[in-house]
Design an enzyme around this catalytic site. Structure first.
Site, PDB file in Angstrom:
ATOM      1  N   LYS A 153       0.808  -1.145  -0.081  1.00  0.00           N
ATOM      2  CA  LYS A 153       0.045  -0.106   0.149  1.00  0.00           C
ATOM      3  C   LYS A 153       0.884   1.095   0.003  1.00  0.00           C
ATOM      4  O   LYS A 153       1.843   1.340   0.580  1.00  0.00           O
ATOM      5  CB  LYS A 153      -0.851  -0.106   1.407  1.00  0.00           C
ATOM      6  CG  LYS A 153      -1.681   1.214   1.567  1.00  0.00           C
ATOM      7  CD  LYS A 153      -2.567   1.230   2.719  1.00  0.00           C
ATOM      8  CE  LYS A 153      -3.132   2.292   3.194  1.00  0.00           C
ATOM      9  NZ  LYS A 153      -3.875   2.469   4.349  1.00  0.00           N
ATOM     10  N   SER A 170       0.659   4.250   0.964  1.00  0.00           N
ATOM     11  CA  SER A 170       1.073   4.923   2.348  1.00  0.00           C
ATOM     12  C   SER A 170       2.113   4.204   3.354  1.00  0.00           C
ATOM     13  O   SER A 170       2.692   4.775   4.181  1.00  0.00           O
ATOM     14  CB  SER A 170      -0.217   5.014   3.291  1.00  0.00           C
ATOM     15  OG  SER A 170      -0.722   3.699   3.868  1.00  0.00           O
ATOM     16  N   LYS A 171       2.178   2.772   3.120  1.00  0.00           N
ATOM     17  CA  LYS A 171       3.343   2.131   3.715  1.00  0.00           C
ATOM     18  C   LYS A 171       4.528   2.157   3.009  1.00  0.00           C
ATOM     19  O   LYS A 171       5.549   1.246   3.164  1.00  0.00           O
ATOM     20  CB  LYS A 171       2.830   0.619   4.245  1.00  0.00           C
ATOM     21  CG  LYS A 171       1.414   0.947   5.113  1.00  0.00           C
ATOM     22  CD  LYS A 171       1.046  -0.231   5.545  1.00  0.00           C
ATOM     23  CE  LYS A 171      -0.058  -0.340   6.340  1.00  0.00           C
ATOM     24  NZ  LYS A 171       0.165   0.398   7.721  1.00  0.00           N
ATOM     25  N   SER A 172       4.832   2.768   1.671  1.00  0.00           N
ATOM     26  CA  SER A 172       5.599   2.658   1.087  1.00  0.00           C
ATOM     27  C   SER A 172       6.706   3.662   0.778  1.00  0.00           C
ATOM     28  O   SER A 172       6.508   4.941   1.187  1.00  0.00           O
ATOM     29  CB  SER A 172       5.300   2.454  -0.395  1.00  0.00           C
ATOM     30  OG  SER A 172       6.255   2.432  -1.434  1.00  0.00           O
TER      31      SER A 172
END
Length: 314
Positions: free
Chosen positions: A240, A242-244
């Site tokens: 995802k 936002s977690k990258s």
């Protein structure tokens, strides 16, 4: 994706369609956030309804100082302005407390001292309290009492029929954490009801929360909105956005490339926006050209955001 369900979503204008975008201030606005904001705005506008912005700032340990204000400034740069005053969850504790007290008074919620390690043997699923602590420090969490076999069925406007056995897959879930902070599930249900939200349009990463929220709505005697879960933007490893590490902040001073890119990621016709030169023109054109039936169900790779060599904002 079902055009039948999405046409039903759009027809909500007759019922006073009210949608919302509700970011958490854990970082600046990135491409995945913009996709969710733009799609929810488009669906609200196509339905002739209202679009609201709510800041979900109930987890101080995870918040980034100044992120909420920068998110709002970025949304303004992209022309996405809330139709009503922006609501901040951090100022709504009394509403959450009233809802929790109601559930406790009716025996629908209970205090629980179980820690994650206490529940390790059940994969974190709480069906009964197993902690040796009772009535002492630290402060207990408060959980919703989920009946055995509690299964929730609902129709997602994008993903079709959904079903979840909440008792088996989640168990009794937290409404107020042991550290005293409000849980997302309680706050979002109370806020959606208080703001009379009719349609929740958000990323597919929150699909798993929907059954819990519907159970909680039923327990509190609240209306259940319609739901539509959007494809996520993911990086090359399928994470995802936002977690990258690829989740770069957007540049609202150069909004057109990023808006064109998320338009493309939503499966829309690139040619519809080719001649627009301002944000106002783009939003006006997108509103009348938008085809909800073209939104893909599968996650979109970050490469979709880079097909336009002018897109330097993502």
């Amino acid at each position: 994706m079902s055009s039948r369900s999405l046409s039903g979503h759009a027809s909500a204008a007759d019922a006073g369609y009210r949608g919302r975008f509700a970011p958490s201030p854990t970082g600046d606005l990135h491409a995945g956030s913009l996709l969710a904001a733009f799609a929810s705005w488009l669906l609200a506008r196509q339905a002739g309804g209202a679009w609201l912005v709510r800041i979900e700032d109930l987890d101080p340990p995870r918040e980034v100082p100044g992120a909420a204000d920068r998110q709002l400034q970025a949304l303004a740069g992209f022309g996405l302005l809330s139709d009503e005053a922006v609501v901040r969850q951090s100022r709504r504790h009394a509403l959450y407390e009233a809802a929790l007290t109601d559930l406790l008074d009716r025996g629908l919620a209970f205090a629980c001292h179980c820690s994650r390690s206490d529940l390790a043997a059940t994969g974190g699923i709480h069906r009964r309290c197993v902690s040796a602590r009772a009535g002492g420090a630290p402060q207990p969490a408060i959980r919703l009492r989920v009946a055995d076999g509690a299964t929730v069925d609902f129709d997602d406007a994008l993903l079709g029929k959904q079903s979840q056995d909440v008792a088996a897959t989640v168990g009794d879930f937290v409404l107020r954490r042991a550290d005293g902070y409000w849980a997302y599930q309680l706050a979002v249900v109370v806020d959606d009801a208080d703001q009379a939200i009719t349609d929740v349009v958000r990323g597919a990463d929150l699909l798993d929360s929907t059954a819990r929220q519907i159970l909680l709505q039923r327990a509190l005697g609240l209306a259940t909105p319609r739901y539509a879960h959007l494809p996520l933007l993911v990086d090359a490893q399928g994470r995802k956005l936002s977690k990258s590490d690829a989740a770069h902040p957007l540049d609202p001073s150069d909004p057109l490339p990023a808006l064109r890119a998320v338009w493309r990621a939503l499966g829309q016709d690139e040619q519809a926006l080719i001649a627009v030169e301002t944000v106002t023109q783009l939003l006006d054109t997108a509103r009348v050209s938008f085809s909800p039936a073209q939104i893909p169900q599968a996650a979109a790779g970050l490469a979709a955001m880079h097909n336009d060599h002018r897109t330097n904002a993502v």
